[in-house]
Design a protein around this motif. Structure first.
Motif, PDB file in Angstrom:
ATOM      1  N   GLU A   1      -0.753  13.828   4.254  1.00  0.00           N
ATOM      2  CA  GLU A   1      -2.079  14.608   5.396  1.00  0.00           C
ATOM      3  C   GLU A   1      -1.232  14.773   6.471  1.00  0.00           C
ATOM      4  N   LEU A   2      -0.271  13.934   7.192  1.00  0.00           N
ATOM      5  CA  LEU A   2       0.146  14.223   8.334  1.00  0.00           C
ATOM      6  C   LEU A   2       1.164  15.597   8.331  1.00  0.00           C
ATOM      7  N   GLY A   3       1.778  15.694   7.374  1.00  0.00           N
ATOM      8  CA  GLY A   3       2.532  16.909   7.337  1.00  0.00           C
ATOM      9  C   GLY A   3       1.581  18.055   6.974  1.00  0.00           C
ATOM     10  N   LYS A   4       0.766  17.949   6.385  1.00  0.00           N
ATOM     11  CA  LYS A   4      -0.232  19.109   5.999  1.00  0.00           C
ATOM     12  C   LYS A   4      -0.943  19.578   7.361  1.00  0.00           C
ATOM     13  N   GLY A   5      -1.407  18.481   7.782  1.00  0.00           N
ATOM     14  CA  GLY A   5      -2.337  18.775   9.271  1.00  0.00           C
ATOM     15  C   GLY A   5      -1.303  19.323  10.279  1.00  0.00           C
ATOM     16  N   LEU A   6       0.018  18.966  10.218  1.00  0.00           N
ATOM     17  CA  LEU A   6       0.771  19.531  11.360  1.00  0.00           C
ATOM     18  C   LEU A   6       0.992  21.011  10.950  1.00  0.00           C
ATOM     19  N   LEU A   7       1.211  21.269   9.778  1.00  0.00           N
ATOM     20  CA  LEU A   7       1.414  22.774   9.324  1.00  0.00           C
ATOM     21  C   LEU A   7       0.203  23.564   9.473  1.00  0.00           C
ATOM     22  N   GLU A   8      -0.825  23.266   9.078  1.00  0.00           N
ATOM     23  CA  GLU A   8      -1.984  23.915   9.120  1.00  0.00           C
ATOM     24  C   GLU A   8      -2.788  24.205  10.525  1.00  0.00           C
ATOM     25  N   HIS A   9      -2.538  23.023  11.591  1.00  0.00           N
ATOM     26  CA  HIS A   9      -3.198  23.141  12.979  1.00  0.00           C
ATOM     27  C   HIS A   9      -2.268  23.370  13.989  1.00  0.00           C
ATOM     28  N   HIS A  10      -0.847  23.038  13.806  1.00  0.00           N
ATOM     29  CA  HIS A  10       0.026  22.767  14.862  1.00  0.00           C
ATOM     30  C   HIS A  10       1.479  23.624  14.236  1.00  0.00           C
ATOM     31  N   ASN A  11       1.429  24.441  13.897  1.00  0.00           N
ATOM     32  CA  ASN A  11       2.675  25.185  13.439  1.00  0.00           C
ATOM     33  C   ASN A  11       3.798  24.500  12.984  1.00  0.00           C
TER      34      ASN A  11
ATOM     35  N   ASN B   1       0.827  -1.488  -0.047  1.00  0.00           N
ATOM     36  CA  ASN B   1       0.077  -0.077  -0.059  1.00  0.00           C
ATOM     37  C   ASN B   1       0.882   1.460  -0.077  1.00  0.00           C
ATOM     38  N   LEU B   2       2.014   1.348  -1.016  1.00  0.00           N
ATOM     39  CA  LEU B   2       2.613   2.503  -0.604  1.00  0.00           C
ATOM     40  C   LEU B   2       2.015   3.855  -1.242  1.00  0.00           C
ATOM     41  N   THR B   3       1.106   3.573  -2.142  1.00  0.00           N
ATOM     42  CA  THR B   3       0.386   4.671  -2.492  1.00  0.00           C
ATOM     43  C   THR B   3      -0.261   5.394  -1.323  1.00  0.00           C
ATOM     44  N   VAL B   4      -1.125   4.542  -0.622  1.00  0.00           N
ATOM     45  CA  VAL B   4      -1.878   5.057   0.515  1.00  0.00           C
ATOM     46  C   VAL B   4      -0.780   5.527   1.629  1.00  0.00           C
ATOM     47  N   ARG B   5       0.150   4.795   1.886  1.00  0.00           N
ATOM     48  CA  ARG B   5       1.099   5.396   3.194  1.00  0.00           C
ATOM     49  C   ARG B   5       1.706   6.780   2.541  1.00  0.00           C
TER      50      ARG B   5
ATOM     51  N   GLN C   1       0.007   8.930   0.775  1.00  0.00           N
ATOM     52  CA  GLN C   1      -1.079   9.768   0.909  1.00  0.00           C
ATOM     53  C   GLN C   1      -1.260   9.917   2.513  1.00  0.00           C
ATOM     54  N   LEU C   2      -1.067   9.220   3.324  1.00  0.00           N
ATOM     55  CA  LEU C   2      -1.187   9.401   4.785  1.00  0.00           C
ATOM     56  C   LEU C   2      -0.029  10.273   5.327  1.00  0.00           C
ATOM     57  N   LEU C   3       1.197  10.320   4.781  1.00  0.00           N
ATOM     58  CA  LEU C   3       2.338  11.059   5.302  1.00  0.00           C
ATOM     59  C   LEU C   3       2.309  12.533   4.812  1.00  0.00           C
TER      60      LEU C   3
ATOM     61  N   PHE D   1      -6.300  14.890  11.588  1.00  0.00           N
ATOM     62  CA  PHE D   1      -5.691  13.933  10.366  1.00  0.00           C
ATOM     63  C   PHE D   1      -7.037  12.995  10.173  1.00  0.00           C
ATOM     64  N   PRO D   2      -7.621  13.239   8.928  1.00  0.00           N
ATOM     65  CA  PRO D   2      -8.838  12.289   8.643  1.00  0.00           C
ATOM     66  C   PRO D   2      -8.529  10.813   8.684  1.00  0.00           C
ATOM     67  N   GLY D   3      -7.270  10.648   8.219  1.00  0.00           N
ATOM     68  CA  GLY D   3      -6.554   9.022   7.931  1.00  0.00           C
ATOM     69  C   GLY D   3      -6.553   8.289   9.390  1.00  0.00           C
ATOM     70  N   PHE D   4      -6.640   8.890  10.437  1.00  0.00           N
ATOM     71  CA  PHE D   4      -6.816   8.270  11.822  1.00  0.00           C
ATOM     72  C   PHE D   4      -8.177   7.873  12.218  1.00  0.00           C
ATOM     73  N   ARG D   5      -9.242   8.356  11.286  1.00  0.00           N
ATOM     74  CA  ARG D   5     -10.796   8.100  11.525  1.00  0.00           C
ATOM     75  C   ARG D   5     -10.939   6.680  11.032  1.00  0.00           C
ATOM     76  N   ASP D   6     -11.158   5.694  11.674  1.00  0.00           N
ATOM     77  CA  ASP D   6     -11.521   4.531  11.291  1.00  0.00           C
ATOM     78  C   ASP D   6     -12.906   4.174  11.364  1.00  0.00           C
ATOM     79  N   TYR D   7     -13.563   3.832  10.335  1.00  0.00           N
ATOM     80  CA  TYR D   7     -14.872   3.568  10.239  1.00  0.00           C
ATOM     81  C   TYR D   7     -15.461   2.625   9.086  1.00  0.00           C
ATOM     82  N   VAL D   8     -16.733   2.182   9.222  1.00  0.00           N
ATOM     83  CA  VAL D   8     -17.172   1.808   8.103  1.00  0.00           C
ATOM     84  C   VAL D   8     -18.531   2.362   7.672  1.00  0.00           C
ATOM     85  N   ASP D   9     -18.821   2.584   6.526  1.00  0.00           N
ATOM     86  CA  ASP D   9     -20.157   2.955   6.053  1.00  0.00           C
ATOM     87  C   ASP D   9     -21.108   1.596   5.544  1.00  0.00           C
TER      88      ASP D   9
END
Length: 93
Positions: free
Chosen positions: A13-23, A3-7, A9-11, A48-56
């Motif tokens: 997202e992590l960088g973007k979330g840290l920059l946008e919300h936590h300086n 799942n390299l592509t997903v990994r 994307q999550l990395l 970080f939306p990637g940490f939300r585990d759910y099923v529809d």
């Protein structure tokens, strides 16, 4: 790596979330929780939306095929709730 592509994307997202919300600082993010694990989980889920585990359940049913599984009674009970989304909360491994 599986799942390299997903990994990647999550990395991103992590960088973007840290920059946008936590300086841009994980330490700053953790300090916002003020020593509360519950608060930290809330911060992680908000940032970080990637940490939300759910099923529809509607999407799951649309993709399901084959014979009913042994857990079908539990699944039907879960689907009978007012929401079609089931959240999974898990503790750290």
């Amino acid at each position: 790596l599986p799942n390299l592509t997903v990994r990647c994307q999550l990395l991103n997202e992590l960088g973007k979330g840290l920059l946008e919300h936590h300086n841009g600082s994980a330490l700053h993010m953790i300090s916002k929780a003020d020593r509360s694990a519950d608060a930290l989980i809330g911060i992680l889920l908000d940032s970080f939306p990637g940490f939300r585990d759910y099923v529809d359940t509607k999407e799951w049913d649309a993709a399901a095929t084959g014979a009913p599984s042994p857990i079908s009674r539990e699944w039907e009970y879960a689907k009978s709730s007012s929401s079609s989304v089931i959240h999974f909360y898990k503790r750290a491994q």
